[in-house]
Motif scaffolding. Structure first.
Motif, PDB file in Angstrom:
ATOM      1  N   TYR A   1      39.486  36.868  35.932  1.00 19.48           N
ATOM      2  CA  TYR A   1      40.792  37.516  36.076  1.00 19.48           C
ATOM      3  C   TYR A   1      41.503  37.091  37.350  1.00 19.48           C
ATOM      4  O   TYR A   1      42.663  37.401  37.563  1.00 19.48           O
ATOM      5  CB  TYR A   1      40.597  39.048  36.102  1.00 19.48           C
ATOM      6  CG  TYR A   1      39.497  39.501  37.061  1.00 19.48           C
ATOM      7  CD1 TYR A   1      39.704  39.542  38.428  1.00 19.48           C
ATOM      8  CD2 TYR A   1      38.234  39.856  36.581  1.00 19.48           C
ATOM      9  CE1 TYR A   1      38.695  39.922  39.302  1.00 19.48           C
ATOM     10  CE2 TYR A   1      37.214  40.236  37.449  1.00 19.48           C
ATOM     11  CZ  TYR A   1      37.455  40.263  38.803  1.00 19.48           C
ATOM     12  OH  TYR A   1      36.462  40.615  39.671  1.00 19.48           O
TER      13      TYR A   1
ATOM     14  N   TRP B   1      36.289  36.589  49.634  1.00 14.16           N
ATOM     15  CA  TRP B   1      34.953  36.069  49.943  1.00 14.16           C
ATOM     16  C   TRP B   1      33.973  36.475  48.846  1.00 14.16           C
ATOM     17  O   TRP B   1      34.121  37.560  48.253  1.00 14.16           O
ATOM     18  CB  TRP B   1      34.425  36.684  51.255  1.00 14.16           C
ATOM     19  CG  TRP B   1      35.040  36.151  52.496  1.00 14.16           C
ATOM     20  CD1 TRP B   1      35.343  34.857  52.779  1.00 14.16           C
ATOM     21  CD2 TRP B   1      35.398  36.919  53.667  1.00 14.16           C
ATOM     22  NE1 TRP B   1      35.879  34.765  54.044  1.00 14.16           N
ATOM     23  CE2 TRP B   1      35.921  36.005  54.605  1.00 14.16           C
ATOM     24  CE3 TRP B   1      35.324  38.262  54.006  1.00 14.16           C
ATOM     25  CZ2 TRP B   1      36.363  36.398  55.864  1.00 14.16           C
ATOM     26  CZ3 TRP B   1      35.769  38.659  55.251  1.00 14.16           C
ATOM     27  CH2 TRP B   1      36.280  37.748  56.179  1.00 14.16           C
TER      28      TRP B   1
ATOM     29  N   GLN C   1      42.604  34.263  42.982  1.00 17.32           N
ATOM     30  CA  GLN C   1      42.132  33.728  44.265  1.00 17.32           C
ATOM     31  C   GLN C   1      40.907  32.822  44.138  1.00 17.32           C
ATOM     32  O   GLN C   1      40.422  32.292  45.143  1.00 17.32           O
ATOM     33  CB  GLN C   1      41.817  34.873  45.220  1.00 17.32           C
ATOM     34  CG  GLN C   1      43.023  35.788  45.452  1.00 17.32           C
ATOM     35  CD  GLN C   1      42.854  36.588  46.706  1.00 17.32           C
ATOM     36  OE1 GLN C   1      42.856  36.047  47.812  1.00 17.32           O
ATOM     37  NE2 GLN C   1      42.678  37.887  46.556  1.00 17.32           N
ATOM     38  N   ALA C   2      40.398  32.657  42.910  1.00 14.28           N
ATOM     39  CA  ALA C   2      39.244  31.781  42.715  1.00 14.28           C
ATOM     40  C   ALA C   2      39.710  30.335  42.877  1.00 14.28           C
ATOM     41  O   ALA C   2      40.664  29.910  42.225  1.00 14.28           O
ATOM     42  CB  ALA C   2      38.654  32.009  41.324  1.00 14.28           C
TER      43      ALA C   2
ATOM     44  N   GLU D   1      33.866  32.098  43.878  1.00  9.19           N
ATOM     45  CA  GLU D   1      33.415  32.822  42.664  1.00  9.19           C
ATOM     46  C   GLU D   1      34.264  32.438  41.447  1.00  9.19           C
ATOM     47  O   GLU D   1      35.320  31.812  41.591  1.00  9.19           O
ATOM     48  CB  GLU D   1      33.506  34.333  42.908  1.00  9.19           C
ATOM     49  CG  GLU D   1      32.637  34.820  44.037  1.00  9.19           C
ATOM     50  CD  GLU D   1      31.160  34.691  43.708  1.00  9.19           C
ATOM     51  OE1 GLU D   1      30.605  35.586  43.072  1.00  9.19           O
ATOM     52  OE2 GLU D   1      30.556  33.681  44.101  1.00  9.19           O
TER      53      GLU D   1
ATOM     54  N   CYS E   1      38.371  31.163  46.999  1.00  8.57           N
ATOM     55  CA  CYS E   1      37.093  31.851  46.789  1.00  8.57           C
ATOM     56  C   CYS E   1      36.186  31.041  45.859  1.00  8.57           C
ATOM     57  O   CYS E   1      36.634  30.521  44.843  1.00  8.57           O
ATOM     58  CB  CYS E   1      37.360  33.244  46.202  1.00  8.57           C
ATOM     59  SG  CYS E   1      35.843  34.195  45.976  1.00  8.57           S
TER      60      CYS E   1
ATOM     61  N   ARG F   1      27.752  35.769  40.065  1.00  7.65           N
ATOM     62  CA  ARG F   1      26.895  36.823  40.641  1.00  7.65           C
ATOM     63  C   ARG F   1      26.659  37.887  39.576  1.00  7.65           C
ATOM     64  O   ARG F   1      27.415  38.008  38.615  1.00  7.65           O
ATOM     65  CB  ARG F   1      27.480  37.418  41.918  1.00  7.65           C
ATOM     66  CG  ARG F   1      28.801  38.103  41.718  1.00  7.65           C
ATOM     67  CD  ARG F   1      29.255  38.756  42.996  1.00  7.65           C
ATOM     68  NE  ARG F   1      30.678  38.542  43.169  1.00  7.65           N
ATOM     69  CZ  ARG F   1      31.471  39.361  43.850  1.00  7.65           C
ATOM     70  NH1 ARG F   1      30.978  40.407  44.463  1.00  7.65           N
ATOM     71  NH2 ARG F   1      32.753  39.122  43.957  1.00  7.65           N
TER      72      ARG F   1
ATOM     73  N   CYS G   1      35.359  34.756  38.894  1.00 11.52           N
ATOM     74  CA  CYS G   1      35.881  35.951  38.216  1.00 11.52           C
ATOM     75  C   CYS G   1      37.109  35.548  37.373  1.00 11.52           C
ATOM     76  O   CYS G   1      38.117  35.063  37.923  1.00 11.52           O
ATOM     77  CB  CYS G   1      36.255  37.017  39.254  1.00 11.52           C
ATOM     78  SG  CYS G   1      34.938  37.308  40.469  1.00 11.52           S
TER      79      CYS G   1
HETATM   80 FE1  SF4 Z   1      36.035  37.249  42.464  1.00 15.69          FE
HETATM   81 FE2  SF4 Z   1      36.815  38.555  44.702  1.00 15.69          FE
HETATM   82 FE3  SF4 Z   1      36.604  35.900  44.698  1.00 15.69          FE
HETATM   83 FE4  SF4 Z   1      38.546  37.017  43.308  1.00 15.69          FE
HETATM   84  S1  SF4 Z   1      38.315  37.082  45.503  1.00 15.69           S
HETATM   85  S2  SF4 Z   1      37.214  35.331  42.631  1.00 15.69           S
HETATM   86  S3  SF4 Z   1      37.541  38.916  42.625  1.00 15.69           S
HETATM   87  S4  SF4 Z   1      34.943  37.368  44.408  1.00 15.69           S
END
Ligand code: SF4
Ligand code: SAM
Ligand code: DTB
Length: 353
Positions: free
Chosen positions: A63, A106, A66-67, A59, A57, A172, A61
């Protein structure tokens, strides 16, 4: 003696903080009383999660395992096939789940992703399961397409208080989340919206998260309260653990503020003592994730949860199949053709397959 009426639907931050600050047993007692006014306290809704598209992913985040930018050992996988998802949904149903939630790593799905997920949703719904998805930010048209494919719930969390959000996510905005929730509500789907505690936020900020949830245009029908699952490689790994009783307080305040919502004792149960979980159920939690995996991290064994339910005299809530659901529609039309323009279900949505 404290008043027993729940707060009104637009509580101030101070009022929410005052609930958190109540003596523990008083707070839990009040929450348990409100819970009984709206629900059978022995019934717990059970959902099973499946990561239909894992990892990679974009993003940040802090925590999240999956980033793509964090070295967490999660292997990126492409979107699963509908057949593979269906096999997992059948297993979940056979194990006793009444809702199946499909998650994707995503930032926001592409329209062609929505067409594929819509196909999964229709197929899962046809098994007689309630459907939920969490795919990131949606446009209004994408929300409409998911609704007409039969999606019952869309999970999109606020994650934390507006003033702490910028310390956790930079890719975001908080407002983006509110916008997606608007699209989901406008499409006529139920919202599943909550957050994470144990990320180093203050009690005031936990109050801020719940206050924001309780002042949305309508209370989310489902409110997941996640305890941070710490994963090596993520920036939040090593954060000081939250006192379990503070977690119970968070559940109790959520129950008081959103009395008719399902409050989900969400991520973090594997790290939680059974007695703490029992307190959460007493304080108003009435929904869990069931099955040995959340998205990428562990969840209690099914056998352990069955035993816990027996020990606590809890029963899984059964899904009531309503006439006129997508299930019935699919039986009528036999095979929904998702390759046509729009989602192919005749709702007029404009998402191309
Ligand atoms: Fe953020 Fe969702 Fe991507 Fe994890 S999967 S980094 S929570 S957007
Ligand atoms: N990518 C989409 C999104 O962010 O909206 C959907 C999937 S995302 C994994 C769904 C939610 O899982 C996040 O909003 C967050 O609240 C929760 N979550 C993710 N990692 C977590 C963790 N380590 N501990 C607790 N909750 C977590
Ligand atoms: C939610 O609030 N919690 C779930 C679900 N919605 C999608 C996700 C928890 C994820 C925990 C970390 C993982 O397993 O990757």
């Amino acid at each position: 003696m404290h008043a027993t009426a729940p707060p009104t639907s637009a509580p101030s931050r101070e009022a929410v903080r005052a609930l958190f600050d109540l003596p523990f047993t008083e707070l839990v007692f009040r929450a348990a009383a409100v819970h009984r006014e709206h629900f059978d306290p022995s019934e717990v809704q059970v959902s099973t999660l499946l990561s239909v598209k894992t990892g990679g992913c974009p993003e940040d985040c802090a925590y999240c395992p999956q980033a793509a930018r964090y070295a967490t050992g999660v292997k990126a996988q492409k979107l699963m096939s509908t057949d593979a998802v269906l096999a997992k949904a059948r297993e979940a149903k056979a194990a006793g789940a009444s809702r199946f939630c499909m998650g994707a790593a995503w930032r926001s799905p592409k329209d062609r992703d929505i067409a594929k997920v819509a196909e999964m949703v229709s197929a899962v719904k046809a098994l007689g399961l309630e459907t939920c998805a969490t795919l990131g930010m949606l446009t209004g048209e994408q929300a409409d397409a998911l609704k007409c494919a039969g999606l019952d719930y869309y999970n999109h969390n606020l994650d934390t208080a507006p003033e702490f959000y910028g310390e956790i996510i930079h890719t975001r905005e908080f407002q983006d989340r509110l916008d997606t929730l608007d699209h989901v509500r406008n499409a006529g789907m139920k919202t599943c919206c909550g957050g994470i505690v144990g990320m180093g936020e203050s009690r005031d900020q936990r109050a801020g998260l719940l206050q924001t949830l309780a002042t949305l245009p309508e209370h989310p029908q489902s409110v997941p309260i996640n305890q941070l699952v710490q994963v090596e490689g993520t920036p939040l790994n090593g954060t000081e653990a939250l006192d379990p009783f503070e977690f119970v307080r968070t559940i109790a305040v959520a129950r008081l503020l959103m009395p008719a919502s399902m409050v989900r004792l969400s991520a973090g149960r594997q790290q939680m003592d059974d007695a703490v979980q029992a307190l959460c159920f007493f304080a108003g939690a009435n929904s869990i994730f069931y099955g040995e995996k959340l998205l990428t991290t562990g969840n209690p064994d099914v056998e352990h949860d069955r035993t816990l339910f027996r020990r606590l005299d809890l029963h899984p809530l059964q899904v009531v199949e309503e006439a006129g659901t997508v299930h019935a529609d699919i039986l009528e039309s036999d095979h929904p053709d998702l390759s046509q323009a729009g989602c192919g279900q005749g709702c007029g949505c404009s998402v191309a397959a």
